[in-house]
Design an enzyme around this catalytic site. Structure first.
Site, PDB file in Angstrom:
ATOM      1  N   CYS A 122       0.830  -1.190   0.000  1.00 27.60           N
ATOM      2  CA  CYS A 122       0.000   0.000   0.000  1.00 27.60           C
ATOM      3  C   CYS A 122       0.863   1.238   0.000  1.00 27.60           C
ATOM      4  O   CYS A 122       1.828   1.319   0.741  1.00 27.60           O
ATOM      5  CB  CYS A 122      -0.882   0.030   1.233  1.00 27.60           C
ATOM      6  SG  CYS A 122      -2.443  -0.775   0.909  1.00 27.60           S
TER       7      CYS A 122
ATOM      8  N   GLY B 121      -2.448   4.669  -2.770  1.00 26.90           N
ATOM      9  CA  GLY B 121      -3.241   3.535  -3.214  1.00 26.90           C
ATOM     10  C   GLY B 121      -2.486   2.248  -3.006  1.00 26.90           C
ATOM     11  O   GLY B 121      -1.299   2.251  -2.736  1.00 26.90           O
ATOM     12  N   CYS B 122      -3.171   1.143  -3.159  1.00 21.95           N
ATOM     13  CA  CYS B 122      -2.513  -0.145  -3.002  1.00 21.95           C
ATOM     14  C   CYS B 122      -1.861  -0.546  -4.314  1.00 21.95           C
ATOM     15  O   CYS B 122      -2.450  -0.390  -5.372  1.00 21.95           O
ATOM     16  CB  CYS B 122      -3.515  -1.220  -2.612  1.00 21.95           C
ATOM     17  SG  CYS B 122      -3.654  -1.348  -0.841  1.00 21.95           S
ATOM     18  N   ALA B 123      -0.654  -1.013  -4.264  1.00 25.04           N
ATOM     19  CA  ALA B 123      -0.011  -1.802  -5.289  1.00 25.04           C
ATOM     20  C   ALA B 123       0.395  -1.052  -6.541  1.00 25.04           C
ATOM     21  O   ALA B 123       1.288  -1.469  -7.230  1.00 25.04           O
ATOM     22  CB  ALA B 123      -0.889  -2.952  -5.726  1.00 25.04           C
TER      23      ALA B 123
END
Lengths: 297, 297
Positions: A122, B121-123
């Protein structure tokens, strides 16, 4: 100074979340499902640009606390700041939202900056250079991990007042030793939280070999790699795993504990460190109000 | 072809998760809290390197499905592939884990590649170039958002068989129209999932103006910006908000629905699109087994 603090019996946090601190969250007006006006507390998210000497390295989105630790830890975890490198200064300018880390010897990270990998973590889903660099042949130190510690840590951390409990939508990472949580960092991305902990360890000269890293987030390859690069032999989470995260943990000899909730957990790597000393009869199940729901996803 | 599919009454998914699909997850052996051997299903996480013509742009960590959509959507959402630009080919090489997007006219994104922002945000916590580029003066189209649709979508999506329900530790994003989920993508990072949806929309020529984007993740600035750049007027999530995400949503006129669980939700932006038509007496509360816990954090 840290060592003495670490050695004294007091079991309080050295750094705990400060949800009341101005600037970390704010109330926003909106409406609920029935159209009733609601005031909701939401976390802040602001840019912080990190410089290494004269070079702009990255702009991070962060809640904004501990910018110096975040910058130090980010650069260290990206391999841009070797343990041996002498840091001559860390200057934070709140108005410019910039933090500059100065080293005695300037190094050129042009090559590293060329290669970008979007990872599964994240908020800091970027690793410059080779993610696995520095892991070849690395074996994490032998260490004991008592299940009584895991349960005590999980119980205490879940009950610690935090921005998560106040506003949600935030990750937490906690540096622990035995059954004691030492430093609890939160951020919009858990990788900022991990970097802040790495920065604190570097600034305070605290060693990793007897530590446990607890995260609210998933045990992805990036989290496992960061933990291994930090030299911490145990990574625990209430959340789940990815296959590559497990593979890397096995390669470097990291103990990986996931799905740690109430009495339950799963160990998918480094099982040999586990000492099952907990009296399961007295380990509490997780109370409803202490479950983390979607808010920190 | 899509338009006819979208116009027919069938309310099934056009693309639904395929948790049984080989290569997306695997069983890993470990031990539980009592030392009992356990076999745990965990999601895969593999690198995918995206090229735009001859230029290597990024390496993403992904579960590996729909690489062509992921590449197209990533480039489009990063402003590296204008809507007008003609895509002459998308070639995926599974062995090399590389996907190449070819355009009729080659463009130079050197400048964009210079600026990196780690987002919340994730990833896919990376945005090349100016995150806000393309948002200046943008106002999202007027659209009606019935609460009966929100409840129907949330209810159906939570009950759709998915990798999340199988293995956890994964995010989901769903493109919807009215009360119908159309395309449900999952990935280790929800931003990959969003990019896959953007890629699908671009490849199939599906417009955004009457769509709703549902995500399991937090409503951070990056999620809001991606949704606005995609031209979708509504973003809904079971998770929470960040302050900057709310600010940007208000700037661009995006309807932002968060903490959507059972009967409850909070609207912090774009309230005017809401039509509260749902009969609250028949909206079910969220069942325990359909709650997303920490696993997808």
């Amino acid at each position: 100074m840290q060592l003495s603090v670490l050695d004294e019996p007091d079991h309080g946090y050295l750094i705990a979340p400060d949800p009341a601190r101005a600037g970390l969250s704010r109330c926003v007006a909106g409406h609920d499902e029935a159209g009733r006006p609601v005031e909701t507390r939401v976390v802040e998210e602001r840019p912080l640009t990190i410089y290494l000497n004269a070079r702009e390295i990255v702009t991070a989105m962060t809640i904004g606390d501990y910018p110096e630790y975040l910058a130090l830890g980010f650069l260290a975890n990206q391999g841009m700041l070797a343990a041996a490198e002498e840091v001559t200064g860390v200057e934070y300018d709140a108005e410019l939202e910039v933090v500059v880390v100065r080293t005695a010897v300037e190094t050129d990270h042009e090559a590293k900056l060329q290669k970008k990998t979007r990872t599964s973590g994240c908020a800091v889903g970027t690793v410059f250079g080779d993610m696995m660099a520095g892991l070849e042949g690395r074996q994490l130190p032998a260490a004991e991990l008592r299940t009584s510690w895991l349960y005590a840590l999980s119980h205490r951390i879940n009950r610690t007042p935090s921005l998560y409990l106040e506003a949600g939508a935030i990750h937490g990472t906690v540096l622990c030793r035995q059954d004691r949580p030492l430093v609890y960092m939160e951020d919009v991305g858990r990788h900022n939280a991990v970097d802040k902990i790495a920065g604190w360890m570097r600034a305070e000269g605290v060693g990793p070999e007897d530590k446990i890293l607890y995260t609210t987030g998933r045990l992805t390859s990036e989290m496992v790699i960061k933990t291994a690069l930090m030299g911490i032999p145990v990574l625990a989470s209430r959340s789940g795993f990815t296959a590559w995260g497990v593979e890397i943990a096995n390669q470097v000899g990291l103990t990986l504990i996931g799905r740690l909730k109430g009495k339950r957990f799963t160990c998918l790597a480094g099982e040999s460190r586990l000492v099952r000393d907990a009296d399961m009869a007295v380990v509490p199940e997780e109370g409803r109000r202490h479950r983390r729901k979607g808010a920190s996803e």
